[in-house]
Design an enzyme around this catalytic site. Structure first.
Site, PDB file in Angstrom:
ATOM      1  N   ARG A  15       0.071  91.361 -10.314  1.00  0.00           N
ATOM      2  CA  ARG A  15       1.442  90.828 -10.309  1.00  0.00           C
ATOM      3  C   ARG A  15       2.004  90.886  -8.885  1.00  0.00           C
ATOM      4  NH1 ARG A  15       6.409  92.044  -8.594  1.00  0.00           N
ATOM      5  NH2 ARG A  15       6.052  94.210  -9.165  1.00  0.00           N
ATOM      6  N   ASP A  16       2.267  92.073  -8.394  1.00  0.00           N
ATOM      7  CA  ASP A  16       2.935  92.199  -7.095  1.00  0.00           C
ATOM      8  C   ASP A  16       2.045  91.683  -5.966  1.00  0.00           C
ATOM      9  OD1 ASP A  16       4.929  92.832  -5.341  1.00  0.00           O
ATOM     10  OD2 ASP A  16       5.002  94.957  -5.798  1.00  0.00           O
ATOM     11  N   HIS A 208       7.581 103.104  -6.973  1.00  0.00           N
ATOM     12  CA  HIS A 208       6.890 101.893  -6.500  1.00  0.00           C
ATOM     13  C   HIS A 208       7.239 101.724  -5.029  1.00  0.00           C
ATOM     14  CE1 HIS A 208       5.686  97.518  -7.120  1.00  0.00           C
ATOM     15  NE2 HIS A 208       6.406  97.424  -6.015  1.00  0.00           N
ATOM     16  N   HIS A 210       6.378 100.271  -1.045  1.00  0.00           N
ATOM     17  CA  HIS A 210       5.640  99.343  -0.185  1.00  0.00           C
ATOM     18  C   HIS A 210       5.331 100.026   1.134  1.00  0.00           C
ATOM     19  CE1 HIS A 210       5.646  95.385  -2.301  1.00  0.00           C
ATOM     20  NE2 HIS A 210       6.368  96.127  -3.119  1.00  0.00           N
ATOM     21  N   CYS A 241       7.416  90.547  -1.795  1.00  0.00           N
ATOM     22  CA  CYS A 241       8.458  89.991  -2.650  1.00  0.00           C
ATOM     23  C   CYS A 241       8.844  88.652  -2.047  1.00  0.00           C
ATOM     24  CB  CYS A 241       9.666  90.920  -2.689  1.00  0.00           C
ATOM     25  SG  CYS A 241      11.098  90.163  -3.482  1.00  0.00           S
ATOM     26  N   ASN A 250       1.920  96.621  -0.990  1.00  0.00           N
ATOM     27  CA  ASN A 250       2.073  97.900  -1.665  1.00  0.00           C
ATOM     28  C   ASN A 250       1.128  98.913  -1.030  1.00  0.00           C
ATOM     29  OD1 ASN A 250       3.601  97.543  -4.466  1.00  0.00           O
ATOM     30  ND2 ASN A 250       2.473  95.676  -4.038  1.00  0.00           N
TER      31      ASN A 250
HETATM   32 ZN    ZN Z   1       6.683  95.548  -5.140  1.00  0.00          ZN
END
Ligand code: ZN
Length: 297
Positions: A15-16, A208, A210, A241, A250
């Site tokens: 996803r990210d 979470h 980065h 993002c 990340n």
């Molecule tokens: Zn993220």
């Protein structure tokens, strides 16, 4: 050093990591990578997001990804997670049959406006509506810009706490404290985590971060010694993002596993198998792999 015996890693690369990759990654290749990540031993895996394909074309196959990954996930006792920024996205995510949905907002008003075109209050009101329709799925609230806003807005810890509390009161299973653009540093992380965990049970929190400025692992370590033991990371260190200027990858899952396991903290994830997933990412995904461990043989 006060360290837990074991931590949980939630893998978010599909996803990210993928959401910021311009060239469309074929669904079948996403599935190959997802299956390899499942083989690594991860038990919770964020596989896609339900966002407008106009905004994020990379995620236009969200339904197909979940449909394809579901059986293999179930066989391996892995929970699939999807992210959604609005009610429509949550509906689609729930219909797809994922086990968990992450609804995302930012505590920064300016970033929330830019990201989902709502005030924080409006997002929280929508979260309350969504909580009514979650059924058997777990609903989580991802709180973006917890450790800093890309537009320079000051983030008050009190606002993080009230936002998290409201979500948990509405039925969230977990809140994710997200350093969306990697502005956190160990001193700030310690301060925020200490304040937040006075009010909120760490069992309901995940982190979470980065690695935008190279402080990802330092921030995770700081959170861990202050009582957090659930972390999101992305194989290969992919991530970003689309609506946060300067957001880069990340923390890489393989780097995180290496740090933890070398300290004696169990993750129950096989780093070699993650590295094999990273090799597949290098093959199928047009995005640089930035982790330290991927450079070692
Ligand atoms: Zn993220």
């Amino acid at each position: 050093m006060q360290i837990p015996a074991k931590v949980e890693i939630i893998e978010v690369c599909p996803r990210d990591g993928f959401q910021n990759v311009k060239d469309f990654i074929k669904t079948e290749n996403k599935i190959k990578i997802i299956k390899q990540l499942i083989d690594s031993g991860v038990k919770r895996l964020e596989v896609t997001s339900f966002v407008s394909p106009k905004w994020v074309p990379q995620m236009s196959d969200a339904d197909a990804v979940v449909a394809e990954a579901k059986k293999y996930a179930k066989e391996n006792n892995v929970k699939l997670i999807a992210l959604a920024p609005n009610k429509k996205g949550v509906e689609l995510a729930l219909n797809s049959g994922v086990d968990e949905v992450s609804y995302v907002l930012s505590v920064s008003e300016s970033h929330n406006k830019k990201n989902v075109n709502k005030t924080v209050e409006e997002s929280l009101n929508q979260f309350a509506e969504i909580a009514q329709m979650k059924g058997t799925a777990s609903l989580k609230l991802a709180i973006g810009t917890t450790f800093g806003c890309p537009f320079g807005e000051e983030i008050k810890t009190e606002k993080i706490i009230t936002t998290a509390k409201r979500a948990l009161d509405e039925g969230a299973s977990e809140v994710i404290l997200a350093d969306t653009v990697g502005l956190g540093n160990p001193a700030l992380v310690e301060k925020i985590i200490k304040d937040v965990t006075q009010e909120i049970d760490p069992r309901n929190i995940s982190l979470h971060v980065h690695d935008t400025r190279g402080l990802g692992l330092a921030n995770i370590l700081t959170a861990m010694v202050n009582g957090i033991y659930r972390f999101e990371s992305a194989a290969g260190g992919l991530g970003g993002c689309p609506f946060a200027p300067g957001a880069s990858g990340n923390v890489a899952t393989e780097d995180l596993i290496n740090m933890l396991e070398s300290m004696g903290v169990k993750t129950d994830i096989d780093i070699q198998k993650v590295k094999e997933a990273v090799s597949m990412i290098e093959l199928y995904v047009n995005s640089p792999v930035t982790s330290h461990m991927s450079l070692l043989l």
